[in-house]
Design a protein around this motif. Structure first.
Motif, PDB file in Angstrom:
ATOM      1  N   THR A  20       0.838  -1.192   0.000  1.00  0.00           N
ATOM      2  CA  THR A  20       0.000   0.000   0.000  1.00  0.00           C
ATOM      3  C   THR A  20       0.876   1.245   0.000  1.00  0.00           C
ATOM      4  N   VAL A  43      -5.043   9.496   1.723  1.00  0.00           N
ATOM      5  CA  VAL A  43      -5.330   8.722   0.516  1.00  0.00           C
ATOM      6  C   VAL A  43      -4.259   7.653   0.386  1.00  0.00           C
ATOM      7  N   SER A  44      -4.691   6.417   0.148  1.00  0.00           N
ATOM      8  CA  SER A  44      -3.758   5.320  -0.075  1.00  0.00           C
ATOM      9  C   SER A  44      -4.255   4.471  -1.231  1.00  0.00           C
ATOM     10  N   PHE A  45      -3.352   3.712  -1.818  1.00  0.00           N
ATOM     11  CA  PHE A  45      -3.726   2.865  -2.943  1.00  0.00           C
ATOM     12  C   PHE A  45      -2.766   1.694  -3.029  1.00  0.00           C
ATOM     13  N   LEU A 103      -7.639  11.618  -4.674  1.00  0.00           N
ATOM     14  CA  LEU A 103      -8.493  10.449  -4.933  1.00  0.00           C
ATOM     15  C   LEU A 103      -8.689  10.259  -6.435  1.00  0.00           C
ATOM     16  N   LYS A 107      -6.759   6.773  -7.148  1.00  0.00           N
ATOM     17  CA  LYS A 107      -7.667   5.658  -6.894  1.00  0.00           C
ATOM     18  C   LYS A 107      -8.151   5.047  -8.202  1.00  0.00           C
ATOM     19  N   THR A 108      -8.164   3.724  -8.271  1.00  0.00           N
ATOM     20  CA  THR A 108      -8.710   3.024  -9.428  1.00  0.00           C
ATOM     21  C   THR A 108     -10.230   3.049  -9.348  1.00  0.00           C
ATOM     22  N   TRP A 110     -14.076   2.119  -9.368  1.00  0.00           N
ATOM     23  CA  TRP A 110     -14.849   0.899  -9.190  1.00  0.00           C
ATOM     24  C   TRP A 110     -15.704   0.681 -10.438  1.00  0.00           C
ATOM     25  N   ILE A 157     -16.743  10.993  -7.029  1.00  0.00           N
ATOM     26  CA  ILE A 157     -16.207  10.460  -5.776  1.00  0.00           C
ATOM     27  C   ILE A 157     -17.358  10.373  -4.793  1.00  0.00           C
ATOM     28  N   HIS A 173     -15.609   7.725  -0.442  1.00  0.00           N
ATOM     29  CA  HIS A 173     -14.360   8.209  -1.025  1.00  0.00           C
ATOM     30  C   HIS A 173     -13.843   7.299  -2.135  1.00  0.00           C
ATOM     31  N   SER A 174     -14.696   6.376  -2.611  1.00  0.00           N
ATOM     32  CA  SER A 174     -14.340   5.581  -3.787  1.00  0.00           C
ATOM     33  C   SER A 174     -14.635   6.392  -5.043  1.00  0.00           C
TER      34      SER A 174
END
Length: 200
Positions: A20, A43-45, A103, A107-108, A110, A157, A173-174
């Protein structure tokens, strides 16, 4: 921080060596002698990067454009001045905008095909980046903010999770990319947006 002149960077670093990566905003030192400053953005990914050293990535044009678009939506300054914008990075609103940009950048999205609801006839609105929308899903209308769009799809988002009873299907937050037909007025949202509240 001058939003038009100050170069901004993302600092990407490994979090506990578990694949991560965590993201921070990095403001480098400037000509006035101010030292570099780093601000976490929550924010993490997931990453497959083998190098565990921190990496600094300059903001892209898309990052800057999104930041300024979101800032413009909440700004009360209608003077039309183009000389520059001085911002306090410690301000909660500015930090919230930076988080949205992070984000959108890292972020990938969904997949949304299995969660959107059935289309129905209603009055449609034209939305812009920074607008709040209610996304029509099979599990109700959920609040989101628009961070990108083209002629067919809209990148949003989530400001709340998508729930199936007690089960969280998509956390808040997706990032979702949905057909614009599934973005409706925020008045449709199941949650209380506060728009109709009376402030005493």
């Amino acid at each position: 921080m001058n939003a038009e002149m100050q170069p901004l960077f993302w600092r990407i670093r490994d979090a506990e060596s578990n694949g991560t990566e965590i993201v921070s905003l990095l403001m480098p030192s400037n000509a006035d002698g101010e030292p570099a400053s780093e601000f976490p953005v929550d924010v993490s990914f997931q990453s497959r990067r083998s190098n565990r050293h921190a990496v600094d990535i300059r903001w892209s044009d898309d990052d800057s454009d999104l930041f300024l678009s979101l800032l413009d939506r909440i700004s009360d300054d209608d003077d039309g001045e183009e000389e520059g914008i001085t911002l306090d990075i410690n301000d909660g609103v500015v930090q919230g905008i930076v988080q949205l940009v992070a984000l959108a950048r890292f972020k990938t999205p969904w997949p949304s095909d299995d969660i959107v609801g059935e289309d129905f006839i209603t009055e449609r609105e034209e939305f812009e980046i920074g607008d709040l929308v209610a996304l029509n899903t099979r599990y109700g209308f959920v609040m989101a903010i628009v961070v990108g769009m083209d002629s067919i799809d809209m990148t949003c988002i989530l400001l709340e999770s998508i729930q199936d009873g007690e089960e969280c299907l998509v956390p808040d937050h997706s990032v979702l990319i949905v057909n614009r037909a599934y973005a409706l007025s925020p008045a449709f949202a199941d949650s209380d947006t506060g728009e109709g509240a009376i402030i005493h």
